[in-house]
Motif scaffolding. Sequence first.
Motif, short mmCIF file in Angstrom:
data_model
loop_
_atom_site.label_atom_id
_atom_site.label_comp_id
_atom_site.label_asym_id
_atom_site.label_seq_id
_atom_site.Cartn_x
_atom_site.Cartn_y
_atom_site.Cartn_z
N TRP A 85 19.44 -3.90 31.20
CA TRP A 85 20.63 -3.84 30.35
C TRP A 85 21.35 -5.18 30.28
O TRP A 85 22.14 -5.43 29.35
N LEU A 86 21.08 -6.08 31.23
CA LEU A 86 21.79 -7.37 31.27
C LEU A 86 21.17 -8.40 30.33
O LEU A 86 21.80 -9.42 30.02
N LEU A 87 19.96 -8.15 29.84
CA LEU A 87 19.29 -9.12 28.97
C LEU A 87 20.06 -9.34 27.67
O LEU A 87 20.19 -10.47 27.20
N THR A 88 20.58 -8.26 27.09
CA THR A 88 21.28 -8.38 25.81
C THR A 88 22.55 -9.22 25.92
O THR A 88 22.74 -10.14 25.10
N ASP A 143 24.81 -4.17 18.17
CA ASP A 143 24.21 -2.87 17.88
C ASP A 143 23.58 -2.29 19.15
O ASP A 143 23.76 -1.09 19.44
N ASP A 144 22.88 -3.13 19.92
CA ASP A 144 22.27 -2.65 21.16
C ASP A 144 23.33 -2.20 22.18
O ASP A 144 23.07 -1.29 22.98
N TRP A 185 28.38 -0.21 13.61
CA TRP A 185 28.89 -0.28 12.24
C TRP A 185 28.41 -1.53 11.51
O TRP A 185 27.89 -1.46 10.39
N LEU A 186 28.57 -2.70 12.11
CA LEU A 186 28.24 -3.95 11.43
C LEU A 186 26.74 -4.02 11.11
O LEU A 186 26.34 -4.37 10.00
N TYR A 187 25.92 -3.68 12.09
CA TYR A 187 24.47 -3.72 11.88
C TYR A 187 24.07 -2.74 10.78
O TYR A 187 23.21 -3.05 9.94
N GLU A 188 24.70 -1.57 10.75
CA GLU A 188 24.37 -0.57 9.72
C GLU A 188 24.73 -1.07 8.33
O GLU A 188 23.99 -0.85 7.37
N GLN A 189 25.89 -1.76 8.21
CA GLN A 189 26.29 -2.30 6.90
C GLN A 189 25.31 -3.35 6.42
O GLN A 189 24.94 -3.38 5.23
N VAL A 190 24.87 -4.22 7.33
CA VAL A 190 23.89 -5.24 6.96
C VAL A 190 22.57 -4.57 6.57
O VAL A 190 21.93 -4.97 5.59
N HIS A 191 22.18 -3.55 7.31
CA HIS A 191 20.94 -2.83 7.01
C HIS A 191 21.02 -2.15 5.64
O HIS A 191 20.06 -2.18 4.86
#
Length: 314
Positions: free
Chosen positions: A92-95, A249-250, A255-261
């Motif tokens: 979990w620390l990688l992100t 997103d991870d 929300w932001l990632y979904e809007q871009v998608h």
Amino acid sequence: MAGGLAALLDDIAAIAKVAAASVDDVGAAAGRASVKAAGVVVDDTAVTPRYVTGFTPQRELPIIRKIAIGSLRNKLLIILPIAMVLSQFLPWLLTPILMLGGTYLCFEGAEKIWEKVSGHDPAAAGPVAEQGADHEKSMVAGAIRTDLILSAEIMVIALNEVSDQPFLSRLIIMIVVAIAITVMVYGVVAIIVKMDDVGLHLATTRTGGVAGLGRGLVKAMPVVLSVLSTVGIVAMLWVGGHILLVGVDDLGWHWLYEQVHHAEHAVSGWLPAIGGFLGWLTNTAISAVIGLAVGAVVVAIMHVIPRRKKAAAH
């Protein structure tokens, strides 16, 4: 005795087959991981040439070699051990760590733009060759720092692609990916920055169409390097912004990632023949804007605000 020897030979043959299959699996997995990271490899290739722009031809290849060695050290001695340990015990620390690197990329890209706009561009100080060995060391160090972030994303993307492999297989795959990508990136960079020398050689030692090709290369390469320098700055904003976009997103803020998608999906439907490219271009453009916005904030904190405070104090 003969039967025992035959059984032993059968066992050895079986082990050899398993080993051969394992080698094939490692090779295939390394190939998949390298392809998955290809987008960042393109960015790395675009970013690096700007660090040798302006140097004398005699220094270009030695500088690229220094950066390549630094890149390999980044991957094998810094990123790989940390990534393997974290993936095994603290995945979990990688992100968050990758997002810190993405923020640094955004900062560096925005800083280059701010330097050009504000007139504080170090490149305007004169030819690099006249600025001495200290400047060369500074440029190499800056290139290796930037490579650390890009290499981290390459390695993490590759690691995610082979996360289902046993620990030892993962380790071998990542070493193969690190070496292969470093050789590929800096081999291409070396070809790009020396192409004008190749053109000069052809123009002076050949005749006819070959000499004309050489003269064309000599004339074209300054433009190509200038374009690559600009692309490198944009690539830092693009990659940094995309790291942050995927990272939030991870971490659960979708929300932001979904809007871009959604925007990417909508644009890709306009012209089906090139829909995939348009969707990618949309994602890239939005990521670059995000990177520029985040980088501008960090530049303001690091440069603009302290400079104004210093000016006000005087």
